[in-house]
Write a protein that holds these residues in place. Structure first.
Motif, PDB file in Angstrom:
ATOM      1  N   ARG A 183      26.448 -77.132  17.151  1.00 37.51           N
ATOM      2  CA  ARG A 183      26.934 -76.935  18.512  1.00 37.51           C
ATOM      3  C   ARG A 183      28.453 -77.042  18.553  1.00 37.51           C
ATOM      4  O   ARG A 183      29.058 -77.911  17.923  1.00 37.51           O
ATOM      5  N   THR A 195      21.742 -73.199  19.350  1.00 38.98           N
ATOM      6  CA  THR A 195      20.814 -74.285  19.054  1.00 38.98           C
ATOM      7  C   THR A 195      20.990 -74.706  17.608  1.00 38.98           C
ATOM      8  O   THR A 195      21.570 -73.972  16.805  1.00 38.98           O
ATOM      9  N   GLU A 249      23.363 -72.635  29.609  1.00 37.30           N
ATOM     10  CA  GLU A 249      23.872 -72.135  28.339  1.00 37.30           C
ATOM     11  C   GLU A 249      23.776 -70.611  28.218  1.00 37.30           C
ATOM     12  O   GLU A 249      24.306 -70.029  27.266  1.00 37.30           O
ATOM     13  N   GLN A 282      19.331 -80.325  18.305  1.00 33.32           N
ATOM     14  CA  GLN A 282      18.615 -80.075  19.546  1.00 33.32           C
ATOM     15  C   GLN A 282      17.099 -80.153  19.388  1.00 33.32           C
ATOM     16  O   GLN A 282      16.393 -80.456  20.345  1.00 33.32           O
TER      17      GLN A 282
END
Length: 464
Positions: free
Chosen positions: A387, A413, A369, A417
């Protein structure tokens, strides 16, 4: 500019001008010192700067106030240089009277009056330069279609025509009217389709009492979609949460928001995002080389994976990741559809056969990421937010209410998550977490999510 955004911009300019005027006074004092022992001033002592410091406590708060009273901040795009000079001159005159009153009644002194003429000249020049630079920046920014706000006007043709012709020059440059929707003769389904088609930021309704039913249906659709609804009226009664009042083109507006209102907190969030993206890229730059080598040594294909994702209000953008799958991963997704472990439009499976050996490590540590820090730096993503999903998954949303998760900028985030993402099997549950974040957003919540993300990422909890 639009309502509250104009107010925030005005406050920012006033703070900036107050600081510039203080800097101008310091520079004027420095010039007077350098001019000592010349034929202009002689050798008379002008005292230390501490003897002038009381002036700063007058200039900093009252300088921007007198400028505003003289109309210095009104319609900068339409002003001539001469008008700006006159406004600054009048403001400095009134500021001089305030300084004289303070000196007289509070028994304060100005050791060298020669500092003040320097201050007047320097302040005038600095404020004119700041104003011209602001205008140039504003015009350059407005030329970019991506930076202009997508707005849809809804109402009868005559109402939207009248509303559009009340726009100021600043509003015309700042917004892009993507469609004028005839709410009286077109069905609500076409209205919702137009919201999706244009990735609308807000809808401005220009309707009267006779169209209340149509207006209520359209506003309800905006609520579901997470799109701001601005109503050119003050008579409608609705149960929609967080109704607010604002002004657009001199007309009263009721604003129905399901997302955080424009505020200094949001501005700070944006600043933190940009700084975080820049700092993150700088500190992670050494990792990029090692990851790139690892990808190249373990599988053929490009280093980076690019995919079109849905940003704020569904606006597409290109998201970057380190490639963790085989190059034909997207083509093979259909054959793996039967193994999807998520209920809903999203696709998630454990032990995905398309993931490379090195890709498993990248995913477990979330290092794949890292390139999204570039998206954060560009302003397409935030450090914290829902997201971003691929465009084709967004198009498969079963409920229009699911689109409200698109009403805030996507992030690296989110609550999903840090709430056991590997245990969540339902997309509806995922959406509820995103809506919980949107409805309760604050800078402290962002900080809490970021702090909880660090151990989760380092220990690889929930990564697939």
């Amino acid at each position: 500019m639009i309502g509250r955004k104009q107010e925030l911009n005005l406050q920012f300019l006033q703070i900036t001008d107050g600081i510039l005027m203080v800097a101008a006074f310091w520079f004027a004092y420095a010039l007077r010192i350098f001019g000592a022992n010349t034929f202009l001033f002689g050798s008379k002592s002008i005292g230390t700067f501490s003897e002038y410091q009381w002036l700063l406590f007058v200039i900093l708060p009252f300088g921007p106030i007198v400028l505003e009273v003289q109309g210095f901040y009104l319609h900068p795009l339409q002003k001539t240089l001469g008008k700006s000079i006159i406004q600054i001159g009048r403001a400095i005159f009134w500021l001089g009277l305030i300084i004289a009153a303070c000196a007289y009644f509070l028994k304060l002194s100005v050791p060298s009056r020669a500092v003040m003429p320097f201050f007047v000249v320097i302040t005038t020049v600095i404020l004119l330069v700041r104003e011209r630079l602001s205008v140039i920046y504003y015009r350059e920014r407005s030329r970019s279609q991506d930076l202009r706000e997508s707005v849809m006007l809804a109402g009868t043709p005559s109402d939207t025509y009248q509303l559009r012709h009340t726009f100021t020059a600043e509003q015309v440059m700042e917004i892009e009217v993507v469609e004028e929707f005839d709410i009286e003769n077109r069905p609500i389904g076409e209205f919702v389709h137009a919201l999706h088609k244009h990735s609308v930021n807000r809808v401005i309704f220009a309707g009267g009492h006779s169209h209340l039913n149509s207006l209520q249906e359209a506003i309800a659709a905006c609520e579901i979609e997470g799109v701001e609804a601005w109503l050119a009226a003050d008579f409608i009664r609705t149960s929609i949460a967080r109704a607010d009042f604002d002004v657009f083109g001199g007309r009263p507006m009721l604003v129905f928001r399901t997302t955080p209102d424009l505020s200094w907190a949001l501005a700070i969030k944006g600043l933190i995002d940009r700084l975080g993206g820049l700092v993150g890229l700088i500190f992670a730059s050494w990792l990029f080389a090692f990851i790139a080598i690892g990808i190249k040594l373990t599988s053929p294909g490009p280093i980076f994976f690019r995919q079109s994702r849905a940003g704020k209000n569904g606006r597409p953008f290109t998201m970057y990741k380190f490639r963790s799958m085989e190059t034909d991963a997207e083509m093979r997704q259909a054959e793996l559809a039967a193994f999807n472990q998520m209920e809903g439009p999203v696709f998630k499976i454990e032990k995905d056969p398309r993931v490379t050996k090195f890709g498993k490590f990248l995913r477990r540590t979330s290092l794949d990421e890292l390139p999204q820090l570039y998206n954060v730096l560009k302003g397409e993503m935030s450090l914290v937010g829902p997201r971003p999903l691929p465009i084709y998954e967004v198009e498969q949303f079963a409920s229009t209410a699911q689109r409200r998760r698109l009403s805030m900028k996507p992030g690296l985030t989110c609550l999903w998550q840090i709430s056991g993402r590997n245990k969540i099997k339902s997309f509806d549950e995922w959406v509820q977490l995103d809506l919980q974040y949107i409805d309760n957003w604050s800078l402290m919540l962002d900080l809490e999510i970021l702090l909880k993300t660090v151990p989760i990422v380092m220990l690889g909890f929930g990564a697939r």
